[in-house]
Write an enzyme that holds these catalytic residues in place. Structure first.
Site, PDB file in Angstrom:
ATOM      1  N   GLY A  92      52.056  38.117  50.244  1.00 39.88           N
ATOM      2  CA  GLY A  92      53.225  37.255  50.223  1.00 39.88           C
ATOM      3  C   GLY A  92      53.545  36.700  48.848  1.00 39.88           C
ATOM      4  N   ASP A 113      45.613  46.592  45.939  1.00 41.27           N
ATOM      5  CA  ASP A 113      45.583  46.114  47.319  1.00 41.27           C
ATOM      6  C   ASP A 113      45.011  47.232  48.176  1.00 41.27           C
ATOM      7  OD1 ASP A 113      46.434  45.144  50.043  1.00 41.27           O
ATOM      8  OD2 ASP A 113      47.357  43.602  48.790  1.00 41.27           O
ATOM      9  N   ASN A 159      39.476  48.295  47.586  1.00 44.01           N
ATOM     10  CA  ASN A 159      38.910  46.961  47.772  1.00 44.01           C
ATOM     11  C   ASN A 159      38.069  46.632  46.544  1.00 44.01           C
ATOM     12  OD1 ASN A 159      37.574  44.671  48.550  1.00 44.01           O
ATOM     13  ND2 ASN A 159      36.810  45.487  50.474  1.00 44.01           N
ATOM     14  N   ASN A 197      41.576  35.499  50.054  1.00 41.74           N
ATOM     15  CA  ASN A 197      40.238  35.178  50.536  1.00 41.74           C
ATOM     16  C   ASN A 197      39.298  34.876  49.381  1.00 41.74           C
ATOM     17  OD1 ASN A 197      38.478  37.856  50.053  1.00 41.74           O
ATOM     18  ND2 ASN A 197      40.568  38.402  50.600  1.00 41.74           N
ATOM     19  N   CYS A 242      32.872  27.521  38.934  1.00 42.21           N
ATOM     20  CA  CYS A 242      32.362  26.302  38.282  1.00 42.21           C
ATOM     21  C   CYS A 242      32.212  25.167  39.283  1.00 42.21           C
ATOM     22  CB  CYS A 242      33.302  25.869  37.158  1.00 42.21           C
ATOM     23  SG  CYS A 242      33.013  26.727  35.623  1.00 42.21           S
ATOM     24  N   CYS A 263      44.540  34.132  62.440  1.00 44.41           N
ATOM     25  CA  CYS A 263      45.814  34.245  61.742  1.00 44.41           C
ATOM     26  C   CYS A 263      46.194  32.928  61.082  1.00 44.41           C
ATOM     27  CB  CYS A 263      46.879  34.663  62.743  1.00 44.41           C
ATOM     28  SG  CYS A 263      48.442  34.995  61.994  1.00 44.41           S
ATOM     29  N   CYS A 321      30.064  33.121  32.879  1.00 48.81           N
ATOM     30  CA  CYS A 321      30.813  31.919  32.502  1.00 48.81           C
ATOM     31  C   CYS A 321      30.027  31.106  31.481  1.00 48.81           C
ATOM     32  CB  CYS A 321      31.105  31.079  33.747  1.00 48.81           C
ATOM     33  SG  CYS A 321      31.992  29.566  33.403  1.00 48.81           S
TER      34      CYS A 321
END
Lengths: 431, 174
Positions: A92, A113, A159, A197, A242, A263, A321
């Site tokens: 979206g 995707d 993926n 996600n 972090c 959903c 990081c």
């Protein structure tokens, strides 16, 4: 294209005469005729534009974009063609962001995707019902190529959280075939995370931390009425790992995280606004105009747009990081020197004005507070918090001690063989 | 963990915890992690067998240990419903949990994402985040997959979305 179809039909005529059974040939012929009819229905795609023009005519697709330059907003809009942007997640937010960048004339888009278009996606912008069943990447390329054939489109249906997908992802980000002369290690100028996600966000975070890649993260709430965008510069700003997940940091009882079904709600409006904020921030970052927001939230119930800046965590759980933070600290003298040079330039401008008063009867002079600044720097470098602030989260020492104890006992296990353990499990499975 | 039933709690306390924080690209550390995973799985499987509560089979299907396949089953009304089980180890493991997949049930329940990935967002992933890197594959099966099966399979059977193989054979014959 039509010439090709005509040639095909002629070939079919020849074949039909040489074969005894014409049924299959007739079937093929009708198929080709159908394709030819379809191709006639399709409007012709415009030819590619070699150089952007600011000429104001109906046939110039870039006239209104180049007007930004004429109005003084952007110094050189044509630079847009040199940029590569990777968009992870063509949902979206990601699909709308891809369309916005395509219409802006971005040089190259990389799309990632692994989902397919379904009718349930029609509540949001971009995809059409006739694209149901196609992979989102294929459908996106189909639409975007028609909107602006000048944009180089690369799509990856995979993926990125798997080992193989992650390797393809990182190698495509470092591919510099589009603009070889550009300095720096990365092949893209910006990565946009438009996934829905946690796992995928962590994968993008890992890749960008390792590649020193600047990226922007976006998210929309499950109730579809708020969202946010966030700029992440490895080492300089907080990475996605972090801050620990809310459920860990707050000690929330996971039973209170109730949800019926899977959903999540979504609105084309909230998705569109977040995509707009994301692409606007991206354009400001790429073309150097306005102020790039480190974080910008959107609460539609109150039309509230909070902004803030997040520093990296010195005890981040992500090793890459920590390395980037160290590099950032090591580069501090250079940044300070640059800032000082800028200050001196400003000071020289000021000095040219000369003193405001010709005489100084009482010998009053302004003292440089450089010593005080040094003290401030020392304080900040030792990670001391400003007065009045306290740390919300505990330090990680206790956790590390626990690990040390455990790893001590782990040394005994070093003698075990992986193959033996594998065979034991297989034996248990067979029993 | 307060909301979990006593059986699951006691089972969980006897599954060995893991200590190595390593993902698939960490070389020797990943090998060490795999050893701990195997020990954990062996202990859990043995425990299930001794308690007459055997309910899954799992093993790595590639040498790197990043792809796992097997079977799991659930007994409902004295009938055994068995499903293929598979998952990939994510690149950011163990910071993120593996996505357990039951491809045979794909599309038959809303408690599932594309490809048969069962939804663990509410009842398992917060636990995983709190217990990283101590939880492993055995814990994902015990706390993630087992409750999902217990909650969803009876609903799917009662609604007719899933049929036992004997029932399916009967309807095929008729």
């Amino acid at each position: 294209m039509e010439v090709g179809f005509k040639a095909l039909l002629d070939d079919l005529d020849v074949l039909e005469k040489s074969l005894s059974d014409p049924a299959l040939i007739n079937k093929l012929r009708s198929h080709v005729e159908n394709l030819a009819t379809l191709s006639k229905c399709n409007p012709h795609r415009r030819s590619k534009v070699k150089e952007l023009s600011s000429e104001v005519v109906d046939s110039n697709p870039y006239s209104r974009l180049m007007a930004l330059q004429r109005m003084g907003i952007v110094d050189n809009y044509e630079r847009i063609r040199e940029f590569s942007v990777a968009i992870v997640g063509i949902g979206g937010v990601g699909s709308v962001a891809a369309e916005m960048l395509t219409r802006c004339g971005i040089g190259r888009l990389l799309l990632y995707d692994y989902d397919t278009v379904e009718l349930a996606n029609m509540n949001r912008l971009f995809f059409r019902p006739d694209q149901v069943g196609m992979t989102k990447t294929d459908a996106a390329v189909q639409t975007l190529a028609e909107i602006n054939p000048d944009v180089v489109l690369e799509s990856f249906t995979m993926n990125i959280t798997t080992v193989q997908g992650f390797e393809t992802f990182t190698s495509s980000l470092t591919n510099k075939s589009f603009c070889p002369s550009k300095e720096g290690g990365s092949g893209v100028d910006l990565v946009l995370s438009c996934v829905d996600n946690y796992e995928a966000r962590m994968a993008v975070n890992q890749a960008c931390n390792e590649l020193r890649q600047t990226w922007m993260e976006s998210g929309v709430s499950e109730d579809a009425v708020s969202g946010h965008i966030q700029l992440l510069v490895p080492g300089e700003t907080a990475c996605f790992a972090c801050a620990p997940p809310l459920v860990v940091a707050s000690g929330i009882d996971e039973r209170t995280l109730k949800r019926e079904g899977v959903c999540a709600a979504s609105l084309p409006t909230t998705m569109g606004v977040v995509a707009g904020l994301l692409v606007q921030n991206s354009l400001k970052f790429l073309l150097n105009f306005g102020e790039v927001s480190p974080y910008l939230g959107y609460n539609s119930l109150k039309d509230f747009f909070p902004t803030m800046k997040m520093r990296p965590n010195p005890q981040c759980s992500n090793v890459a990081c920590l390395e980037r933070q160290k590099e950032y600290m090591l580069a501090k003298p250079e940044r300070d020197a640059a800032a000082k040079a800028k200050m001196e330039a400003d000071a020289s401008t000021t000095i040219d004005e000369g003193p405001l008063h010709d005489d100084n009867e009482w010998n009053i002079s302004v003292v440089d507070d450089e010593n005080e600044k040094d003290t401030t720097k020392a304080a900040s470098s030792s990670d001391t918090l400003p007065e009045g602030l306290t740390r919300e989260l505990p330090v990680a020492d206790e956790y590390e001690k626990a690990i040390a104890i455990a790893s001590g006992s782990g040394e005994t296990e070093e003698e075990d063989d992986l193959e033996d353990l594998k065979k034991q499990l297989e034996a248990l499975n067979a029993a | 963990m307060e909301g979990w039933d006593p059986n699951t709690k006691s089972t969980l306390t006897r599954i060995p915890l893991l200590t190595t924080k390593a993902g698939p690209r960490d070389g020797a550390a990943w090998t060490q992690r795999l050893k701990e995973e195997y020990k954990s799985l062996i202990a859990y499987t043995q425990m299930n067998k001794s308690n007459d509560n055997d309910w899954f089979r799992i093993s790595a299907s590639n040498p790197e240990g990043t792809r796992w396949t097997g079977k799991c089953w659930y007994v409902h009304n004295l009938l055994k419903y068995e499903f293929d089980l598979q998952f990939d180890i994510p690149i950011t493991y163990p910071a993120t949990a593996p996505e357990l997949e039951l491809p045979e049930i794909d599309g038959k329940t809303q408690k599932m994402y594309r490809g048969g990935k069962i939804c663990l967002t509410v009842h398992f992933k917060p636990l995983w985040a709190k217990n990283c890197p101590r939880f492993g594959i055995a814990h994902a099966l015990c706390l993630g997959l087992a409750p999902w099966l217990a909650a969803e399979i009876p609903i799917l059977v009662d609604s007719g979305a899933i049929k036992h193989k004997d029932d399916a054979a009967t309807s095929a014959e008729s």
